[in-house]
Enzyme design. Structure first.
Site, short mmCIF file in Angstrom:
data_model
loop_
_atom_site.label_atom_id
_atom_site.label_comp_id
_atom_site.label_asym_id
_atom_site.label_seq_id
_atom_site.Cartn_x
_atom_site.Cartn_y
_atom_site.Cartn_z
N LYS A 117 0.84 -1.22 0.00
CA LYS A 117 0.00 0.00 0.00
C LYS A 117 0.86 1.26 0.00
CE LYS A 117 -4.28 -1.84 0.53
NZ LYS A 117 -5.62 -1.93 0.97
N LYS A 199 -4.38 -9.51 -7.13
CA LYS A 199 -5.62 -9.81 -6.40
C LYS A 199 -6.78 -9.00 -6.97
CE LYS A 199 -6.78 -8.06 -2.41
NZ LYS A 199 -6.98 -7.63 -1.03
N LYS A 202 -11.43 -4.12 -4.79
CA LYS A 202 -12.51 -3.14 -4.94
C LYS A 202 -11.98 -1.80 -5.39
CE LYS A 202 -13.44 -2.96 -0.06
NZ LYS A 202 -12.20 -2.83 0.72
P1 ATP Z 1 -8.83 -3.55 -1.26
O1 ATP Z 1 -9.05 -4.64 -2.24
O2 ATP Z 1 -9.75 -2.39 -1.44
O3 ATP Z 1 -7.40 -3.16 -1.11
P2 ATP Z 1 -8.64 -5.29 0.95
O4 ATP Z 1 -8.73 -6.60 0.28
O5 ATP Z 1 -7.28 -4.85 1.38
O6 ATP Z 1 -9.30 -4.12 0.13
P3 ATP Z 1 -10.96 -5.63 2.59
O7 ATP Z 1 -11.81 -5.12 1.51
O8 ATP Z 1 -11.16 -5.09 3.95
O9 ATP Z 1 -9.45 -5.32 2.27
O10 ATP Z 1 -11.04 -7.23 2.60
C1 ATP Z 1 -11.81 -7.89 3.56
C2 ATP Z 1 -11.77 -9.37 3.45
O11 ATP Z 1 -12.04 -9.85 2.13
C3 ATP Z 1 -10.42 -9.97 3.86
O12 ATP Z 1 -10.65 -11.16 4.58
C4 ATP Z 1 -9.77 -10.25 2.54
O13 ATP Z 1 -8.81 -11.27 2.63
C5 ATP Z 1 -10.97 -10.68 1.70
N1 ATP Z 1 -10.72 -10.44 0.27
C6 ATP Z 1 -10.64 -9.24 -0.35
N2 ATP Z 1 -10.36 -9.40 -1.65
C7 ATP Z 1 -10.25 -10.75 -1.86
C8 ATP Z 1 -9.96 -11.55 -3.02
N3 ATP Z 1 -9.70 -11.01 -4.20
N4 ATP Z 1 -9.95 -12.90 -2.86
C9 ATP Z 1 -10.22 -13.46 -1.67
N5 ATP Z 1 -10.49 -12.76 -0.55
C10 ATP Z 1 -10.50 -11.41 -0.63
#
Ligand code: ATP
Ligand code: LTN
Length: 337
Positions: A117, A199, A202
């Site tokens: 990040k 990954k 969002k």
């Molecule tokens: P961003 O994608 O906006 O950076 P983030 O993944 O860092 O967000 P959160 O949105 O808070 O963080 O994710 C919450 C939960 O969803 C966590 O348990 C994370 O591991 C899971 N998660 C998020 N994206 C994925 C993905 N692509 N595959 C599997 N699990 C996910």
């Protein structure tokens, strides 16, 4: 519920920093729903965490309610689980402060998410981003949590949480339950549809890379059809060498419930185009009811707010108990009243 022994505690959370995606269902929500009857569950909308990246205030407010509504739409039953917003329970920020005094600068610097990040948001590498995993540890430890269902990317943060719990328990006396992560075999890291080495996120600026849970059927079909696949012709599951097609296989598995081996067997000789069409059909059928429930729940903001107020009240009672205990143990003085 009638069981005489108290149920073990499960805690998890998602940041309201955008619209939720298929990755959230795969890595988190699906497992929360599957485990909700076996555990005493706390599902938190971690809005304080979202502040570590600059947010438009109106969006953050809207996404906080969207996020809670999506928990319900995905199948969380408020009768079985406490759903609340992190900033409504001050004990989270308070315990995070105490835990920060038990965290080494070096160990926090090793967190992969912080390093990633810091590159993504090079113009705003703030101290909150650095302290992020300490706040996450506080979230978890306040509730004497045994199990934390998360995606693969959160494994390292869970390790830090366990280390902090053990360190505190050893320095004083048993105070925190040491939690275990729960990471699913498939779907723990759904990948971007445009770059299957990244990954699915969002916050990806390319919207074609991400299936949002509010996407309509046409958008879902279009994104799957355009998904980047590997230069091969067979449908085989090999995430390391064939990440694009393997990701689509995982998505099909998620949407249909069919075992990975059975999917591979059935589509072995199908063309990529035919397989993508099948994935899109399965996904549309899977997400349509979630989207409809989300719209219903979201249209009654009064009831949603009421649920979150009650959730925060319940959560605060439990969290306060742990925090008082911690304050007493570290020697913070408090008058008797
Ligand atoms: P961003 O994608 O906006 O950076 P983030 O993944 O860092 O967000 P959160 O949105 O808070 O963080 O994710 C919450 C939960 O969803 C966590 O348990 C994370 O591991 C899971 N998660 C998020 N994206 C994925 C993905 N692509 N595959 C599997 N699990 C996910
Ligand atoms: N850091 C997590 C979100 C999160 C969380 C938690 C997950 C904050 N607090 C407590 C589980 C338990 C992420 O996925 N970005």
């Amino acid at each position: 519920m009638n069981d005489a022994s108290p149920r073990k505690v499960l805690f998890s959370g998602i940041q309201p920093s955008g619209m939720l995606t298929l990755g959230h269902i795969a890595g988190a929500l699906r497992n929360w729903v599957a485990l909700q009857h076996q555990y005493e569950c706390y599902f938190c909308v971690v809005d304080l965490h979202a502040l570590t990246v600059r947010q438009v205030p109106a969006n953050l407010r809207r996404w906080t309610l969207d996020c809670a509504a999506m928990y319900l739409a995905a199948g969380i039953e408020p009768a079985h689980a406490t759903i609340f917003v992190q900033s409504h329970v001050p004990a989270h920020a308070e315990l995070a402060w105490v835990l920060s005094t038990f965290t080494g600068f070096g160990e926090a610097s090793r967190m992969t998410q912080f390093k990633e990040k810091s590159v993504q948001h090079a113009d705003n590498v703030n101290v909150g981003l650095f302290a992020y995993p300490i706040l996450m540890a506080a979230d978890i430890l306040l509730y004497q949590t045994e199990l934390v269902p998360v995606g693969e990317d959160q494994k390292q943060h869970l390790e830090l949480t366990r280390d902090l719990a053990q360190r505190f328990n050893n320095a004083y006396s048993p105070t925190f339950t040491v939690p275990e992560p729960y990471i699913p075999t498939y779907g723990a890291r759904l990948m971007s549809l445009q770059d299957p080495r990244k990954k699915m996120s969002k916050s990806d600026p390319n919207h074609n890379a991400t299936i949002f849970l509010v996407d309509d059927n046409d958008a879902i079909r279009r994104k799957i059809q355009r998904a980047v696949t590997d230069s091969g012709t067979t449908i085989t599951y090999d995430p390391e060498h064939r990440p694009g097609i393997s990701n689509l296989i995982e998505i099909y598995h998620l949407a249909s419930g069919e075992p990975i081996e059975a999917i591979v067997e059935r589509f072995r000789d199908a063309s990529y185009a035919a397989f993508k069409a099948a994935v899109a059909d399965a996904l549309v059928a899977y997400l349509e009811p979630v989207r409809t429930r989300f719209q219903q729940i979201r249209s009654d903001e009064g009831s949603l707010a009421q649920l979150l107020v009650e959730g925060a009240r319940r959560a605060a009672r439990v969290a306060e108990r742990t925090l008082r205990n911690v304050y007493r143990k570290v020697g913070l003085w408090r008058p008797q009243y």
